[in-house]
Design a protein around this motif. Structure first.
Motif, PDB file in Angstrom:
ATOM      1  N   ILE A  37       0.845  -1.208   0.000  1.00 55.97           N
ATOM      2  CA  ILE A  37       0.000   0.000   0.000  1.00 55.97           C
ATOM      3  C   ILE A  37       0.877   1.254   0.000  1.00 55.97           C
ATOM      4  O   ILE A  37       2.079   1.178   0.250  1.00 55.97           O
ATOM      5  N   ILE A  38       0.278   2.407  -0.258  1.00 52.94           N
ATOM      6  CA  ILE A  38       1.041   3.673  -0.268  1.00 52.94           C
ATOM      7  C   ILE A  38       1.771   3.853   1.072  1.00 52.94           C
ATOM      8  O   ILE A  38       1.208   3.584   2.132  1.00 52.94           O
ATOM      9  N   LEU A  39       3.013   4.322   0.967  1.00 52.25           N
ATOM     10  CA  LEU A  39       3.813   4.555   2.170  1.00 52.25           C
ATOM     11  C   LEU A  39       3.251   5.770   2.910  1.00 52.25           C
ATOM     12  O   LEU A  39       2.492   6.568   2.353  1.00 52.25           O
ATOM     13  N   ILE A  61      -5.774   3.166 -10.443  1.00 58.74           N
ATOM     14  CA  ILE A  61      -5.401   1.932 -11.139  1.00 58.74           C
ATOM     15  C   ILE A  61      -4.517   1.139 -10.184  1.00 58.74           C
ATOM     16  O   ILE A  61      -3.397   1.560  -9.878  1.00 58.74           O
ATOM     17  N   GLY A  62      -5.044   0.047  -9.655  1.00 53.35           N
ATOM     18  CA  GLY A  62      -4.351  -0.739  -8.618  1.00 53.35           C
ATOM     19  C   GLY A  62      -4.984  -0.506  -7.262  1.00 53.35           C
ATOM     20  O   GLY A  62      -4.575   0.356  -6.505  1.00 53.35           O
ATOM     21  N   ALA A  63      -6.040  -1.286  -6.959  1.00 51.90           N
ATOM     22  CA  ALA A  63      -6.775  -1.087  -5.696  1.00 51.90           C
ATOM     23  C   ALA A  63      -6.096  -1.785  -4.534  1.00 51.90           C
ATOM     24  O   ALA A  63      -6.190  -1.331  -3.391  1.00 51.90           O
ATOM     25  N   TYR A  67      -7.088   0.075   0.576  1.00 49.39           N
ATOM     26  CA  TYR A  67      -6.628   1.049   1.577  1.00 49.39           C
ATOM     27  C   TYR A  67      -6.601   2.482   1.021  1.00 49.39           C
ATOM     28  O   TYR A  67      -7.268   3.373   1.563  1.00 49.39           O
ATOM     29  N   SER A  68      -5.841   2.690  -0.066  1.00 48.02           N
ATOM     30  CA  SER A  68      -5.683   4.072  -0.551  1.00 48.02           C
ATOM     31  C   SER A  68      -7.017   4.643  -1.034  1.00 48.02           C
ATOM     32  O   SER A  68      -7.308   5.823  -0.806  1.00 48.02           O
ATOM     33  N   SER A  69      -7.846   3.823  -1.670  1.00 45.34           N
ATOM     34  CA  SER A  69      -9.115   4.363  -2.180  1.00 45.34           C
ATOM     35  C   SER A  69      -9.994   4.879  -1.036  1.00 45.34           C
ATOM     36  O   SER A  69     -10.629   5.931  -1.164  1.00 45.34           O
ATOM     37  N   ILE A  83      -9.511   0.010  -9.797  1.00 45.94           N
ATOM     38  CA  ILE A  83      -9.457  -1.209 -10.620  1.00 45.94           C
ATOM     39  C   ILE A  83      -8.436  -2.176 -10.034  1.00 45.94           C
ATOM     40  O   ILE A  83      -7.324  -1.770  -9.681  1.00 45.94           O
ATOM     41  N   GLU A  84      -8.815  -3.444  -9.954  1.00 49.34           N
ATOM     42  CA  GLU A  84      -7.907  -4.469  -9.413  1.00 49.34           C
ATOM     43  C   GLU A  84      -7.968  -5.729 -10.277  1.00 49.34           C
ATOM     44  O   GLU A  84      -9.039  -6.240 -10.553  1.00 49.34           O
ATOM     45  N   ALA A  85      -6.793  -6.227 -10.654  1.00 54.30           N
ATOM     46  CA  ALA A  85      -6.717  -7.363 -11.580  1.00 54.30           C
ATOM     47  C   ALA A  85      -6.711  -8.721 -10.880  1.00 54.30           C
ATOM     48  O   ALA A  85      -7.058  -9.731 -11.494  1.00 54.30           O
ATOM     49  N   ASP A  86      -6.291  -8.752  -9.624  1.00 53.17           N
ATOM     50  CA  ASP A  86      -6.192 -10.043  -8.935  1.00 53.17           C
ATOM     51  C   ASP A  86      -7.519 -10.345  -8.237  1.00 53.17           C
ATOM     52  O   ASP A  86      -7.996  -9.553  -7.421  1.00 53.17           O
ATOM     53  N   GLY A 111     -10.551  -6.595 -13.011  1.00 53.23           N
ATOM     54  CA  GLY A 111      -9.995  -6.894 -14.328  1.00 53.23           C
ATOM     55  C   GLY A 111      -8.665  -6.201 -14.550  1.00 53.23           C
ATOM     56  O   GLY A 111      -8.233  -5.384 -13.731  1.00 53.23           O
ATOM     57  N   ASP A 112      -8.030  -6.547 -15.653  1.00 50.61           N
ATOM     58  CA  ASP A 112      -6.796  -5.872 -16.045  1.00 50.61           C
ATOM     59  C   ASP A 112      -7.167  -4.447 -16.458  1.00 50.61           C
ATOM     60  O   ASP A 112      -8.017  -4.246 -17.339  1.00 50.61           O
ATOM     61  N   ALA A 113      -6.531  -3.475 -15.826  1.00 53.40           N
ATOM     62  CA  ALA A 113      -6.907  -2.080 -16.067  1.00 53.40           C
ATOM     63  C   ALA A 113      -6.804  -1.708 -17.545  1.00 53.40           C
ATOM     64  O   ALA A 113      -7.562  -0.872 -18.027  1.00 53.40           O
ATOM     65  N   ARG A 114      -5.883  -2.380 -18.266  1.00 53.78           N
ATOM     66  CA  ARG A 114      -5.743  -2.019 -19.679  1.00 53.78           C
ATOM     67  C   ARG A 114      -7.033  -2.330 -20.439  1.00 53.78           C
ATOM     68  O   ARG A 114      -7.421  -1.613 -21.350  1.00 53.78           O
ATOM     69  N   ILE A 135      -2.094   6.266 -10.581  1.00 54.81           N
ATOM     70  CA  ILE A 135      -1.582   5.033 -11.185  1.00 54.81           C
ATOM     71  C   ILE A 135      -0.661   4.345 -10.186  1.00 54.81           C
ATOM     72  O   ILE A 135       0.364   4.904  -9.779  1.00 54.81           O
ATOM     73  N   ASP A 136      -1.041   3.131  -9.775  1.00 51.73           N
ATOM     74  CA  ASP A 136      -0.298   2.409  -8.730  1.00 51.73           C
ATOM     75  C   ASP A 136      -0.455   0.903  -8.946  1.00 51.73           C
ATOM     76  O   ASP A 136      -0.891   0.179  -8.064  1.00 51.73           O
ATOM     77  N   ALA A 137      -0.122   0.438 -10.169  1.00 52.38           N
ATOM     78  CA  ALA A 137      -0.254  -0.996 -10.476  1.00 52.38           C
ATOM     79  C   ALA A 137       1.041  -1.471 -11.142  1.00 52.38           C
ATOM     80  O   ALA A 137       2.099  -0.907 -10.861  1.00 52.38           O
TER      81      ALA A 137
END
Ligand code: SAH
Ligand code: MG
Length: 220
Positions: A37-39, A61-63, A67-69, A83-86, A111-114, A135-137
């Motif tokens: 997660i973000i420092l 991009i990258g949930a 936490y950060s959201s 958005i989260e791919a896993d 899903g894959d953010a792309r 953007i954090d993925a």
């Protein structure tokens, strides 16, 4: 390695005051389980920027586990699409966001953010545009994320990217002595060069956390 002096980072971290006991608990959980997660210093910078910018809509991009959201929604009351791919991580994010009471503010897409961003761009109208993109993925896809998110941005949006200094490796090969991350380093350098030389964006790179870039968009 930390990209900044350990004593200084330690001092800045000692000043950290979490936004709520629940979010602090989620931060502790993430740190324990090594969810990236973000420092703490990055969180401080981003929440200050959000309080200045006062976005209505933020795209992340990258949930990870949400936490950060939740921090973003909490800081300025903005609506967040993340958005989260896993799949497992996505489910954990949905649960955390609900348990923390942010499910009316934070919407997680799986899903894959792309792919997800492409679908969003195909149907977006003016009311669906974002004031801030975070953007954090996967670091090797930052350019793709940027290019796909840009059509979803308002004319004066901010695009913020995390981990752009990659523990110092973006700045110098010295920090990757075994050349293990050669390809992702090259891709990150290309990305930073790209966003630093765009006519429609002013970008700065800050040695905060793992490196944060802030780009002020001016599409007008
Ligand atoms: N923003 C979060 C941390 C995100 S960690 C926070 O600070 O709380 C990065 C996340 O991006 C991981 O959970 C990873 O599964 C996800 N990810 C990686 N590549 C992705 C992609 N192409 N599309 C969507 N999510 C992706
Ligand atoms: Mg990050």
């Amino acid at each position: 390695m930390n990209i900044t002096n350990e004593i200084i980072t330690g001092y800045i971290e000692s000043l950290y005051v979490g936004t709520s006991p629940e979010l602090e608990e989620l931060r502790c959980f993430a740190e324990e389980k090594r969810v990236p997660i973000i420092l703490k210093d990055t969180e401080g910078l981003l929440l200050s920027l959000l309080k200045i910018k006062k976005p209505e809509r933020l795209l992340e991009i990258g949930a990870a586990i949400g936490y950060s959201s939740c921090c973003f929604a909490n800081a300025c009351g903005c609506n967040v699409t993340t958005i989260e791919a896993d799949e497992k991580t996505y489910e954990t994010a949905v649960n955390n966001i609900k348990n923390l009471g942010f499910d009316d503010k934070v919407n997680v897409l799986y899903g894959d953010a792309r792919k997800v961003l492409e679908e969003m761009a195909a149907t977006v109208d003016e009311t669906g545009l974002y004031d801030v993109v975070f953007i954090d993925a996967a670091k090797s896809h930052y350019k793709a994320f940027w290019d796909l998110a840009l059509p979803l941005c308002k004319n004066d949006a901010l695009i913020i990217c995390d981990n752009v200094l990659m523990k110092g490796m973006t700045a110098s090969d010295e920090y990757d002595p075994n050349r293990k991350y050669k390809t992702s380093i090259r891709r990150m350098r290309e990305f930073i060069n790209y966003i630093s030389n765009l006519g429609y964006a002013d970008t700065c790179v800050l040695p905060v956390g793992d490196g944060v870039s802030i780009s002020v968009i001016d599409k007008a």
